[in-house]
Design a protein around this motif. Sequence first.
Motif, PDB file in Angstrom:
ATOM      1  N   VAL A  52       0.850  -1.194   0.000  1.00  0.00           N
ATOM      2  CA  VAL A  52       0.000   0.000   0.000  1.00  0.00           C
ATOM      3  C   VAL A  52       0.883   1.240   0.000  1.00  0.00           C
ATOM      4  O   VAL A  52       1.816   1.347   0.812  1.00  0.00           O
ATOM      5  CB  VAL A  52      -0.937   0.022   1.224  1.00  0.00           C
ATOM      6  N   THR A  53       0.592   2.161  -0.911  1.00  0.00           N
ATOM      7  CA  THR A  53       1.240   3.475  -0.915  1.00  0.00           C
ATOM      8  C   THR A  53       0.262   4.487  -0.328  1.00  0.00           C
ATOM      9  O   THR A  53      -0.871   4.612  -0.831  1.00  0.00           O
ATOM     10  CB  THR A  53       1.641   3.879  -2.334  1.00  0.00           C
ATOM     11  N   ALA A  54       0.682   5.172   0.759  1.00  0.00           N
ATOM     12  CA  ALA A  54      -0.239   6.045   1.494  1.00  0.00           C
ATOM     13  C   ALA A  54       0.394   7.398   1.767  1.00  0.00           C
ATOM     14  O   ALA A  54       1.565   7.472   2.179  1.00  0.00           O
ATOM     15  CB  ALA A  54      -0.651   5.390   2.803  1.00  0.00           C
ATOM     16  N   PRO A  55      -0.357   8.491   1.564  1.00  0.00           N
ATOM     17  CA  PRO A  55       0.153   9.826   1.901  1.00  0.00           C
ATOM     18  C   PRO A  55      -0.064  10.143   3.373  1.00  0.00           C
ATOM     19  O   PRO A  55      -0.940   9.585   4.030  1.00  0.00           O
ATOM     20  CB  PRO A  55      -0.690  10.742   1.019  1.00  0.00           C
ATOM     21  N   PHE A  56       0.741  11.050   3.897  1.00  0.00           N
ATOM     22  CA  PHE A  56       0.524  11.543   5.249  1.00  0.00           C
ATOM     23  C   PHE A  56      -0.701  12.461   5.258  1.00  0.00           C
ATOM     24  O   PHE A  56      -1.006  13.128   4.270  1.00  0.00           O
ATOM     25  CB  PHE A  56       1.740  12.334   5.733  1.00  0.00           C
ATOM     26  N   ALA A  57      -1.382  12.488   6.384  1.00  0.00           N
ATOM     27  CA  ALA A  57      -2.433  13.482   6.606  1.00  0.00           C
ATOM     28  C   ALA A  57      -1.783  14.703   7.254  1.00  0.00           C
ATOM     29  O   ALA A  57      -1.083  14.576   8.273  1.00  0.00           O
ATOM     30  CB  ALA A  57      -3.531  12.923   7.498  1.00  0.00           C
ATOM     31  N   ILE A  58      -1.960  15.890   6.653  1.00  0.00           N
ATOM     32  CA  ILE A  58      -1.326  17.111   7.148  1.00  0.00           C
ATOM     33  C   ILE A  58      -2.380  17.974   7.832  1.00  0.00           C
ATOM     34  O   ILE A  58      -3.372  18.375   7.226  1.00  0.00           O
ATOM     35  CB  ILE A  58      -0.665  17.873   5.989  1.00  0.00           C
ATOM     36  N   ARG A  59      -2.147  18.272   9.096  1.00  0.00           N
ATOM     37  CA  ARG A  59      -3.092  19.074   9.866  1.00  0.00           C
ATOM     38  C   ARG A  59      -2.867  20.571   9.599  1.00  0.00           C
ATOM     39  O   ARG A  59      -1.812  20.967   9.074  1.00  0.00           O
ATOM     40  CB  ARG A  59      -2.930  18.776  11.354  1.00  0.00           C
ATOM     41  N   PRO A  60      -3.811  21.400   9.982  1.00  0.00           N
ATOM     42  CA  PRO A  60      -3.634  22.857   9.782  1.00  0.00           C
ATOM     43  C   PRO A  60      -2.401  23.422  10.466  1.00  0.00           C
ATOM     44  O   PRO A  60      -1.816  24.407   9.990  1.00  0.00           O
ATOM     45  CB  PRO A  60      -4.924  23.445  10.372  1.00  0.00           C
ATOM     46  N   ASP A  61      -1.981  22.821  11.586  1.00  0.00           N
ATOM     47  CA  ASP A  61      -0.798  23.335  12.282  1.00  0.00           C
ATOM     48  C   ASP A  61       0.499  22.774  11.715  1.00  0.00           C
ATOM     49  O   ASP A  61       1.579  23.023  12.257  1.00  0.00           O
ATOM     50  CB  ASP A  61      -0.887  23.023  13.777  1.00  0.00           C
ATOM     51  N   GLY A  62       0.404  21.987  10.637  1.00  0.00           N
ATOM     52  CA  GLY A  62       1.597  21.449   9.993  1.00  0.00           C
ATOM     53  C   GLY A  62       2.008  20.071  10.472  1.00  0.00           C
ATOM     54  O   GLY A  62       2.901  19.444   9.881  1.00  0.00           O
ATOM     55  N   ARG A  63       1.402  19.569  11.519  1.00  0.00           N
ATOM     56  CA  ARG A  63       1.731  18.232  12.007  1.00  0.00           C
ATOM     57  C   ARG A  63       1.234  17.184  11.016  1.00  0.00           C
ATOM     58  O   ARG A  63       0.171  17.324  10.428  1.00  0.00           O
ATOM     59  CB  ARG A  63       1.117  18.001  13.387  1.00  0.00           C
ATOM     60  N   ARG A  64       2.041  16.149  10.869  1.00  0.00           N
ATOM     61  CA  ARG A  64       1.700  15.091   9.918  1.00  0.00           C
ATOM     62  C   ARG A  64       1.477  13.773  10.652  1.00  0.00           C
ATOM     63  O   ARG A  64       2.196  13.447  11.601  1.00  0.00           O
ATOM     64  CB  ARG A  64       2.807  14.935   8.875  1.00  0.00           C
ATOM     65  N   THR A  65       0.486  13.040  10.200  1.00  0.00           N
ATOM     66  CA  THR A  65       0.182  11.730  10.785  1.00  0.00           C
ATOM     67  C   THR A  65       0.022  10.710   9.668  1.00  0.00           C
ATOM     68  O   THR A  65      -0.330  11.047   8.532  1.00  0.00           O
ATOM     69  CB  THR A  65      -1.110  11.770  11.621  1.00  0.00           C
ATOM     70  N   LEU A  66       0.276   9.453  10.009  1.00  0.00           N
ATOM     71  CA  LEU A  66       0.139   8.350   9.051  1.00  0.00           C
ATOM     72  C   LEU A  66      -0.802   7.307   9.632  1.00  0.00           C
ATOM     73  O   LEU A  66      -0.540   6.741  10.696  1.00  0.00           O
ATOM     74  CB  LEU A  66       1.495   7.715   8.752  1.00  0.00           C
ATOM     75  N   ALA A  67      -1.901   7.072   8.948  1.00  0.00           N
ATOM     76  CA  ALA A  67      -2.839   6.031   9.360  1.00  0.00           C
ATOM     77  C   ALA A  67      -2.440   4.716   8.698  1.00  0.00           C
ATOM     78  O   ALA A  67      -1.928   4.704   7.569  1.00  0.00           O
ATOM     79  CB  ALA A  67      -4.261   6.403   8.967  1.00  0.00           C
ATOM     80  N   LEU A  68      -2.644   3.618   9.400  1.00  0.00           N
ATOM     81  CA  LEU A  68      -2.309   2.298   8.879  1.00  0.00           C
ATOM     82  C   LEU A  68      -3.556   1.610   8.342  1.00  0.00           C
ATOM     83  O   LEU A  68      -4.676   1.881   8.802  1.00  0.00           O
ATOM     84  CB  LEU A  68      -1.677   1.440   9.978  1.00  0.00           C
TER      85      LEU A  68
END
Length: 435
Positions: A390-406
């Motif tokens: 699976v190729t997945a992009p990071f989710a970018i929050r308004p404050d610039g923090r990035r998260t990766l869901a599995l």
Amino acid sequence: MSYPDHSRPGTGALVVASIFPAIVILIELVTGICAGAFFDPVPTVGHVVLISLVPIVNCLLWRALRTEDTAPVWLVIVGGVGIAVAASYSLLFLPMLPFAFIAMILVGIGLLPFAPLAGLVFAVRWTGETAASRDCGGRIALGGVALGVVALLLVDLPATITQVALDRYDGSVQQRRSAVALMRALGDRDMLLRQSYGDTARASGVASFLVSAWTNGVFWNDQPRIDAARELYYRVTGKAFNAAARPGHAVGDRTRLFAWDDDQGGEAVGGRVPDLALAGSRIDGAVAARDSLAYLEWTIDLANRGDIQREARFTIALPEGAVASRATLWINGEPREASIAGRGETRAAYSKVVSALRDPLLVTTDGAQRLLVQVFPIQPHTSMRLRIGVTAPFAIRPDGRRTLALPTMVERNFGLDADLRHAIWIEGAGRRARR
């Protein structure tokens, strides 16, 4: 007071009235032959106790008539209870008797549905004779019949409520809401779950039989309302029906002679398959921080501990914006990469190789951000390994923090090993995350 003049019942009468029904009950408890093919006559311990009273009471009545002593009051009462129970099951099996008669001519197994009727005939006769030996014996026997009817209604109440709830669920929005509330309060969730797995909609008692016969027909010609049962089960419990294994029975998990996988090769995950389990699970990933992108590989081991080939089916929920970019199946210990083709073409190819009992892996879309994965055949007492990339992009929050869901397994037709541990290893920019 002694009995009126009558011939003592012989050993043959005892065989027909008591031993024959007892053998039939034992066969059903061990094999589940009726539960697998028609309906479950003993779904709960209460049903087992009541139906077992018939051969026991008939044996006691036979013994009392042989001794020519005045029957005690309790024996006349339980004789009435036996009449009620035997009459109830005779009514339940009544639609099957014409087919059973034909089967009796061809094979001896056709005798089994006649056991309640045989028990009823002798229960009525012998209870009447023992009641005649006492003052007001007839009233005492009728009291026993009434007691038996009440006991039958009480043990069958949850199943009756379940049938009523299913009937209401086919109605308006308001009726659906009342069906959910009724099912939560008084319904039999195990029975609803069995119907979700495709079991017959025929009921297990007189009251529930009359309710189900109203909608499904006396001869159960209509198919079980599987979709309605699955939806109602979800609304009552908050879980998909295949999140739970098929429920057991009153005496252990009786073998079902017709427990095939109806969804094999289809496009639905369907119900849990016996003896199939997730034996291993590991996600390995690499992160490109500058590109806010990750590549994940989910390796899955599926074990079949049964005696026949099985198909594993499950759905995976992908992170937002993710795509499946790779699929691998191990065949004879060697990894084989999957090829990419159109949905219709791959579905046709999968169905073809399933019918040929070869080793296909099919990964298709199943709605937005979901994958349906199917692998067949998993041979008896072996395991099969597969890997989904699976190729997945990071989710970018308004404050610039990035998260990766599995990716997550949403539905599955297999259980989980008791000692299963899910492993995760993520690497990127000199840092590693292990779990």
